[in-house]
Design a protein around this motif. Structure first.
Motif, PDB file in Angstrom:
ATOM      1  N   PRO A   1       0.820  -1.225   0.000  1.00 17.34           N
ATOM      2  CA  PRO A   1       0.000   0.000   0.000  1.00 17.34           C
ATOM      3  C   PRO A   1       0.845   1.262   0.000  1.00 17.34           C
ATOM      4  CG  PRO A   1      -0.081  -1.068   2.150  1.00 17.34           C
ATOM      5  CD  PRO A   1       0.567  -2.037   1.214  1.00 17.34           C
ATOM      6  N   MET A   2       2.029   1.206   0.631  1.00 10.50           N
ATOM      7  CA  MET A   2       2.882   2.393   0.643  1.00 10.50           C
ATOM      8  C   MET A   2       3.379   2.704  -0.762  1.00 10.50           C
ATOM      9  SD  MET A   2       3.954   4.717   2.650  1.00 10.50           S
ATOM     10  CE  MET A   2       4.914   6.171   2.239  1.00 10.50           C
ATOM     11  N   ALA A   3       3.745   1.672  -1.513  1.00 12.58           N
ATOM     12  CA  ALA A   3       4.220   1.877  -2.878  1.00 12.58           C
ATOM     13  C   ALA A   3       3.116   2.447  -3.763  1.00 12.58           C
ATOM     14  CB  ALA A   3       4.743   0.565  -3.451  1.00 12.58           C
ATOM     15  N   VAL A   4       1.895   1.961  -3.560  1.00 14.30           N
ATOM     16  CA  VAL A   4       0.758   2.489  -4.329  1.00 14.30           C
ATOM     17  C   VAL A   4       0.543   3.963  -4.012  1.00 14.30           C
ATOM     18  CG1 VAL A   4      -1.739   2.334  -4.669  1.00 14.30           C
ATOM     19  CG2 VAL A   4      -0.361   0.244  -4.527  1.00 14.30           C
ATOM     20  N   LEU A   5       0.616   4.304  -2.719  1.00 14.34           N
ATOM     21  CA  LEU A   5       0.428   5.689  -2.305  1.00 14.34           C
ATOM     22  C   LEU A   5       1.489   6.600  -2.930  1.00 14.34           C
ATOM     23  CD1 LEU A   5      -0.916   7.857  -0.531  1.00 14.34           C
ATOM     24  CD2 LEU A   5       0.603   7.148   1.330  1.00 14.34           C
ATOM     25  N   VAL A   6       2.744   6.157  -2.882  1.00 11.23           N
ATOM     26  CA  VAL A   6       3.832   6.967  -3.443  1.00 11.23           C
ATOM     27  C   VAL A   6       3.658   7.137  -4.953  1.00 11.23           C
ATOM     28  CG1 VAL A   6       6.324   7.046  -3.843  1.00 11.23           C
ATOM     29  CG2 VAL A   6       5.448   6.331  -1.611  1.00 11.23           C
ATOM     30  N   TRP A   7       3.241   6.068  -5.626  1.00 13.38           N
ATOM     31  CA  TRP A   7       3.052   6.144  -7.076  1.00 13.38           C
ATOM     32  C   TRP A   7       1.934   7.131  -7.437  1.00 13.38           C
ATOM     33  CZ3 TRP A   7       5.529   4.583 -11.351  1.00 13.38           C
ATOM     34  CH2 TRP A   7       4.828   4.657 -12.566  1.00 13.38           C
ATOM     35  N   VAL A   8       0.816   7.018  -6.729  1.00 17.36           N
ATOM     36  CA  VAL A   8      -0.315   7.907  -7.004  1.00 17.36           C
ATOM     37  C   VAL A   8       0.062   9.345  -6.726  1.00 17.36           C
ATOM     38  CG1 VAL A   8      -2.659   8.522  -6.291  1.00 17.36           C
ATOM     39  CG2 VAL A   8      -2.045   6.118  -6.618  1.00 17.36           C
ATOM     40  N   ALA A   9       0.706   9.599  -5.567  1.00 16.10           N
ATOM     41  CA  ALA A   9       1.081  10.969  -5.207  1.00 16.10           C
ATOM     42  C   ALA A   9       2.080  11.549  -6.205  1.00 16.10           C
ATOM     43  CB  ALA A   9       1.673  10.993  -3.801  1.00 16.10           C
ATOM     44  N   GLY A  10       2.980  10.685  -6.708  1.00 13.36           N
ATOM     45  CA  GLY A  10       3.970  11.172  -7.647  1.00 13.36           C
ATOM     46  C   GLY A  10       3.448  11.338  -9.060  1.00 13.36           C
ATOM     47  N   SER A  11       2.223  10.841  -9.321  1.00 15.08           N
ATOM     48  CA  SER A  11       1.652  10.916 -10.670  1.00 15.08           C
ATOM     49  C   SER A  11       0.565  11.972 -10.797  1.00 15.08           C
ATOM     50  CB  SER A  11       1.088   9.543 -11.061  1.00 15.08           C
ATOM     51  OG  SER A  11       2.086   8.540 -11.015  1.00 15.08           O
ATOM     52  N   LEU A  12       0.285  12.679  -9.718  1.00 13.23           N
ATOM     53  CA  LEU A  12      -0.750  13.716  -9.771  1.00 13.23           C
ATOM     54  C   LEU A  12      -0.322  14.858 -10.674  1.00 13.23           C
ATOM     55  CD1 LEU A  12      -1.806  13.810  -6.000  1.00 13.23           C
ATOM     56  CD2 LEU A  12      -3.023  12.747  -7.915  1.00 13.23           C
ATOM     57  N   PRO A  13      -1.243  15.551 -11.321  1.00 13.81           N
ATOM     58  CA  PRO A  13      -2.697  15.338 -11.272  1.00 13.81           C
ATOM     59  C   PRO A  13      -3.118  14.194 -12.194  1.00 13.81           C
ATOM     60  CG  PRO A  13      -2.179  17.164 -12.724  1.00 13.81           C
ATOM     61  CD  PRO A  13      -0.875  16.723 -12.121  1.00 13.81           C
TER      62      PRO A  13
END
Length: 284
Positions: free
Chosen positions: A100-112
């Motif tokens: 879940p941490m990797a998913v969070l980092v990926w999503v945050a780094g891909s915004l917007p």
């Protein structure tokens, strides 16, 4: 003091002050970690403006704490149920928490949005980066807690007899309450729980003291808690459990796993190396 009702006549109490103090220390450590990562800018983040790096890495630090920290409770439960080495359980728990941490980092780094879906190789590399940082912080916390002297302490190796106990000598007095006055462990228990200790359970960096009337968390090493009950007839039957002999009501067997049934519905696992010794000593 916070109280959680468990069953009629049974109250589990959790001291708020030690927990808040532990939380404050942990968050302070994560703040330092976040600031350090923001300054050095690993994995290409050095290209970002400093202010944005501070916001990003501090956010990841606090989010990581919220994700990885509960793993300690799962490790405690798994260790008690499976009787497996704690470092191996922590390794597996860290692997799981990194997802879940990797998913969070990926999503945050891909915004917007839209959020791109990574390929398998890209996802594995990203996961590895997050695991390196997350695993490193887990090791850091264990090292810091070891230096503060509040790390989990088994008190005895599997199969090792505790020299401070008088188990197997006089079963009729196994439940005789120790005097609370002058006893650093019993003095921390609420008066309504009495001093008739039936079991000690290692719970993360605390010891949960079970009495015939309820339980309470005490900030103390397992080894020290066991030493303070040296006048009671009991034994450390598992790395995470000490049990008063007279409190054993029944024995459950599931294959090679043995559990001691105690009052108030408690069940204490028995380390496999201890089963033969307990049987020879007449515990079951």
């Amino acid at each position: 003091m916070v109280e959680f009702s468990v069953s009629p006549g049974d109250t589990t109490r959790v001291s708020r002050a030690p927990l808040l103090r532990r939380l404050a220390i942990d968050l302070a450590v994560m703040t330092v970690v976040g600031l350090f990562l923001a300054v050095i800018g690993p994995f290409g983040s050095i290209e970002m403006p400093l202010a944005w790096r501070l916001v990003t890495w501090l956010g990841f630090a606090y989010a990581g704490y919220a994700i990885y920290r509960p793993m300690g409770l799962l490790v405690d439960r798994a260790e008690a149920a499976l009787d497996l080495p704690r470092p191996a359980l922590w390794f597996v728990a860290t692997l799981a928490a990194t997802v879940p941490m990797a998913v969070l980092v990926w999503v945050a780094g891909s915004l917007p949005p839209p959020i791109p879906v990574p390929g398998l190789e890209q996802a594995l590399v990203h996961y590895l980066y997050v695991f390196v940082i997350g695993g490193g912080i887990v090791l850091l916390f264990h090292a810091l807690r070891g230096r503060r002297g509040v790390e989990e302490d088994p008190g005895a190796l599997p199969g090792e007899r505790l020299g401070l106990t008088i188990a197997d000598q006089d079963p009729l007095h196994a439940m005789e309450p120790a005097l609370a006055r002058g006893n650093p462990l019993l003095e921390q228990l609420p008066a309504e729980l009495g001093s008739e200790v039936i079991a000690l359970e290692m719970e993360d960096h605390y010891v949960r003291v079970h009495t015939a009337l309820g339980s309470d968390l005490v900030l103390m090493r397992m080894r020290d808690a066991v030493a303070h009950l040296s006048a009671s007839d009991g034994r450390q039957v598992h790395r995470s459990w000490w049990v008063a002999r007279g409190a054993v009501e029944d024995v459950k067997r599931e294959g090679r796993n043995v559990r001691l049934v105690l009052p108030r519905g408690l069940e204490a696992p028995v380390a496999r190396a201890q089963v033969a010794e307990l049987r020879d000593a007449g515990w079951f």
